[in-house]
Design an enzyme around this catalytic site. Structure first.
Site, PDB file in Angstrom:
ATOM      1  N   HIS A 271       0.819  -1.207   0.000  1.00  0.00           N
ATOM      2  CA  HIS A 271       0.000   0.000   0.000  1.00  0.00           C
ATOM      3  C   HIS A 271       0.856   1.262   0.000  1.00  0.00           C
ATOM      4  O   HIS A 271       0.489   2.272  -0.593  1.00  0.00           O
ATOM      5  CB  HIS A 271      -0.921  -0.009   1.226  1.00  0.00           C
ATOM      6  CG  HIS A 271      -2.045   0.973   1.136  1.00  0.00           C
ATOM      7  ND1 HIS A 271      -3.132   0.790   0.309  1.00  0.00           N
ATOM      8  CD2 HIS A 271      -2.256   2.163   1.760  1.00  0.00           C
ATOM      9  CE1 HIS A 271      -3.967   1.815   0.443  1.00  0.00           C
ATOM     10  NE2 HIS A 271      -3.451   2.657   1.312  1.00  0.00           N
TER      11      HIS A 271
ATOM     12  N   HIS B  85     -10.543   2.589  -0.477  1.00  0.00           N
ATOM     13  CA  HIS B  85     -10.714   2.289   0.946  1.00  0.00           C
ATOM     14  C   HIS B  85     -11.538   1.018   1.058  1.00  0.00           C
ATOM     15  O   HIS B  85     -12.584   0.977   1.707  1.00  0.00           O
ATOM     16  CB  HIS B  85     -11.368   3.468   1.682  1.00  0.00           C
ATOM     17  CG  HIS B  85     -10.587   3.912   2.876  1.00  0.00           C
ATOM     18  ND1 HIS B  85     -11.146   4.291   4.064  1.00  0.00           N
ATOM     19  CD2 HIS B  85      -9.249   4.021   3.073  1.00  0.00           C
ATOM     20  CE1 HIS B  85     -10.208   4.629   4.930  1.00  0.00           C
ATOM     21  NE2 HIS B  85      -9.043   4.473   4.348  1.00  0.00           N
TER      22      HIS B  85
END
Length: 742
Positions: free
Chosen positions: A53, A99
């Site tokens: 990430h 998200h």
């Protein structure tokens, strides 16, 4: 207690494996980069910063395929958001972020904090956010759990954006069983700025202050970056500790304070960055690395809302509404005064130092002393094995599926009721799309359009992601994703400028999934070059799986276009009886992955036909010039459900109809999903000019009528449908599904 583990115990017990740091990486850090064993805090920092990430260690080789420059790009990937020149000393700033895992665990807060995080990326660049968009992909609405997740996701997006006073003007929502165990919640934000106010996330200048501003730090979101960099399963389906909690009212104050500092006192500021994924460590280390500086932080000075937080927790917390500033020495009190006015924390927690070391103090001890570059630049890129999925080879060997349509009107009604095609106003009516009163077109149009106040300009914006096509052929699907974004932007009368993306895929350690990622990016990159829409920002979201079942590969494309004269903005709904109707682009037998195939077979399969990007670009640009010349009354791109659905949508919310000759098409081709097409209405007096410009790329198929009936003759039959009845089917489908007792 884990926090008390010694370096030797860490080496022996390997807790880092639970934080997505591999043994190979741990050994490389200890043996090659540090020459010693990292302590508990340092190990945690490496685990977060070396996660996919934050580091893109598996995807970087693929991301390099994207073009990221053209004549208008002022800032490409690498900062908080991308920046594009829109003339007159102004710039548009935009970015999208995923998200997904947080929203799957806790839909309301996951979606809300996704919006909050992307807004901070925009105003950290010096831009004021002017619009939000989303791209949402859910499981089917056939069970109460998914209906709850859908409603809470939408409420989270609406509540945060509405409280911030940022209009949500466009987006997409699709439904497919592949997203049942792992939602995709992608948020995009668009901002406007004067180019002179452009900021970067950098820290340098020995003695300059590192200032923490915004909300206090708590224990929410710890290891959120690594949570987003691992496969999802029932075991972590309730991992709420990795989900942040948002406060939009505080974010509003934070935005105003930061913009006041940037616009009125730029000489006090060296750099600014959002504390997003991996919290303080990510923002501070990246700023120091960008500035080629060292940094010394005292964590005892970090504002904390919970007692007895360890250095590990303070550094890795992803509490929301926080920013990190590098401030010129001597102006700390001046900056604090601005934030005090907004009742926000503003604390000097460290200084820029000579050299290149990253030093942290906590409880009077040095808990970290490592070279900054080991966190940001020395990450081991991971070569990935890749293999073409067997299903693709099998599909190419099978004859193409050809649907048989016995009743075109009945098929159209069924498609209009499918959740991916049906009216989404039950969702987007919860979003304030008109706040700030600059919205020209809001949700329900092909693209959102915002006027640039004080000028004649407008900005068009869209999000598009079609996992169905990418699943069947990643490379062609990637081209089609870009093409749909381009046609949505062109349909409003805007020139496409650039894109942001969210690349949503399964576990990249699966060779077939990495092949999907690689080849879809190849297709997207080719389309970016042809359409001159470079990638200026975005993110990669991998490991979107649940119990080993991956989502369809779903690259989301967020695109912004420039309308030079807002008086020439083009609506997506028919305008006047007597206008002539044209089909722009050629219709093929494109049924693989279509909504029609899903309706009739219950699944998707088959091989995709390729798309001629150069041809689409050529006629799209000619169409745009006709729009700018005032020769087009309305335009609507054709996507899900094909021509028949597009025609119906063009007439919804009007009192108009159409009388059409579509005898060059079969009943099935009415529902083909060939990319790159438009339905365009042209005033009768403009038809000679329009036809001369468009040539064989536009076929006149009929005219707009005052009857409010959709009448079309096709090969072997006729379609005669009352538009009001079709619209009722379309509008009532999702509310009925949401109320289902099943």
């Amino acid at each position: 207690m884990k926090a008390a583990m010694t370096p030797e115990e860490i080496k022996a017990q390997k807790p880092y494996l639970d934080w997505s740091l591999s043994e190979r990486e741990y050994n490389y850090i200890s043996e090659k980069l540090l020459g010693r064993l990292p302590n508990y805090t340092e190990t945690g920092l490496y685990s977060a910063m070396w996660s996919e990430h934050c580091s893109y260690k598996k995807s970087k080789p693929v991301l390099r395929l994207f073009p990221n420059k053209n004549a208008r790009v002022l800032q490409g990937p690498g900062e908080g958001a991308g920046v594009v020149d829109i003339d007159d000393g102004q710039a548009v700033v935009f970015k999208a972020e995923s998200h997904n895992h947080p929203s799957t665990v806790e839909p309301y807060q996951g979606a809300a904090t996704g919006v909050g995080g992307i807004l901070r990326d925009i105003f950290s660049m010096g831009a004021r956010p002017i619009a939000s968009l989303d791209s949402l992909h859910f499981g089917e609405l056939d069970n109460p759990t998914m209906r709850m997740k859908v409603q809470n996701t939408v409420k989270g997006i609406g509540d945060y954006g509405n409280c911030m006073g940022i209009p949500t003007v466009a987006g997409e929502t699709t439904f497919d069983p592949c997203y049942s165990g792992n939602l995709l919640v992608n948020a995009m934000s668009v901002g406007l700025m004067n180019q002179k106010d452009l900021q970067k996330g950098t820290a340098n200048g020995i003695g300059n202050a590192v200032m923490y501003v915004g909300a206090k730090t708590g224990r929410d979101g710890i290891h959120g970056a690594t949570f987003a960099s691992a496969d999802f399963s029932d075991e972590n389906a309730t991992q709420r500790s990795a989900v942040q909690v948002g406060d939009p009212f505080m974010e509003k104050l934070l935005m105003e304070a930061c913009l006041e500092l940037i616009e009125k006192h730029p000489d006090w500021l060296v750099g600014i960055q959002d504390m997003g994924a991996a919290g303080i460590v990510s923002s501070s280390a990246e700023m120091a690395s960008e500035g080629q500086a060292g940094m010394d932080l005292d964590l005892d000075l970090v504002p904390q809302r919970e007692p007895n937080m360890s250095a590990y927790e303070i550094m890795l917390s992803e509490s929301q509404e926080r920013m990190l500033l590098c401030v010129v020495k001597g102006h700390e009190a001046d900056v604090k005064k601005i934030f005090d006015f907004y009742d926000l924390e503003a604390v000097t927690i460290g200084r820029i130092t000579a050299g290149h070391n990253y030093v942290l103090h906590h409880d009077g001890q040095v808990v970290c002393d490592i070279p900054v570059s080991t966190l940001t630049d020395d990450v081991l890129e991971e070569a990935s094995e890749e293999r073409e999925p067997a299903r693709l080879q099998a599909a190419k060997a099978q004859p193409a599926w050809q649907p048989t349509i016995l009743n075109a009107e009945a098929t159209l009604r069924q498609l209009l009721a499918q959740s991916t095609i049906a009216d989404k106003s039950a969702f987007y009516q919860q979003y304030d799309s008109q706040v700030r009163t600059s919205t020209v077109f809001g949700p329900g149009s092909d693209a959102g359009v915002i006027r640039v106040r004080g000028t004649k300009k407008g900005l068009a914006m869209t999000t598009d992601g079609n996992g169905r096509f990418v699943y069947l052929d990643p490379e062609i699907g990637g081209k089609l994703a870009l093409t749909e974004a381009v046609t949505n932007i062109i349909a409003t009368g805007a020139q496409p400028l650039a894109i942001t993306d969210c690349l949503n895929y399964g576990d990249p350690n699966d060779p077939e999934i990495f092949w999907e990622l690689h080849h879809s990016v190849m297709g997207m990159a080719e389309a970016c070059r042809v359409y001159d829409t470079p990638v200026i920002s975005g993110n990669v979201s991998l490991y979107n799986e649940n119990n080993g079942q991956a989502i369809h590969p779903t690259p989301m494309v967020g695109m912004v276009g420039l309308i030079k004269d807002i008086n020439h903005v083009i609506p997506s709904f028919a305008q006047n009886a007597g206008d002539q109707v044209y089909l722009v682009g050629q219709t093929g037998n494109d049924f693989a992955g279509s909504e029609l195939q899903k309706l009739m077979l219950g699944d998707i399969s088959g091989a995709l036909n390729d798309i001629d990007l150069t041809q689409v670009q050529a006629y799209s640009q000619r169409l745009l010039r006709e729009m700018q010349a005032g020769h087009v009354a309305s335009a609507h791109d054709l996507a899900e459900g094909g021509l028949a659905v597009g025609l119906a949508e063009t007439l919804f919310n009007t009192d108009l109809g159409m009388n059409l000759d579509l005898t060059h098409l079969t009943a099935a081709q009415l529902f083909a999903e060939t990319g790159g097409r438009f339905i365009v209405t042209v005033p009768a007096e403009a038809t000679p000019d329009f036809e001369a410009a468009m040539g064989s790329d536009a076929q006149k198929v009929g005219e707009v009528t005052a009857s409010h009936w959709l009448q079309a003759r096709y090969q072997g039959g006729e379609l005669n449908a009352a538009v009001a009845e079709l619209q009722t089917v379309w509008k009532e489908a999702i509310p009925c599904q949401l109320k289902s007792k099943a």
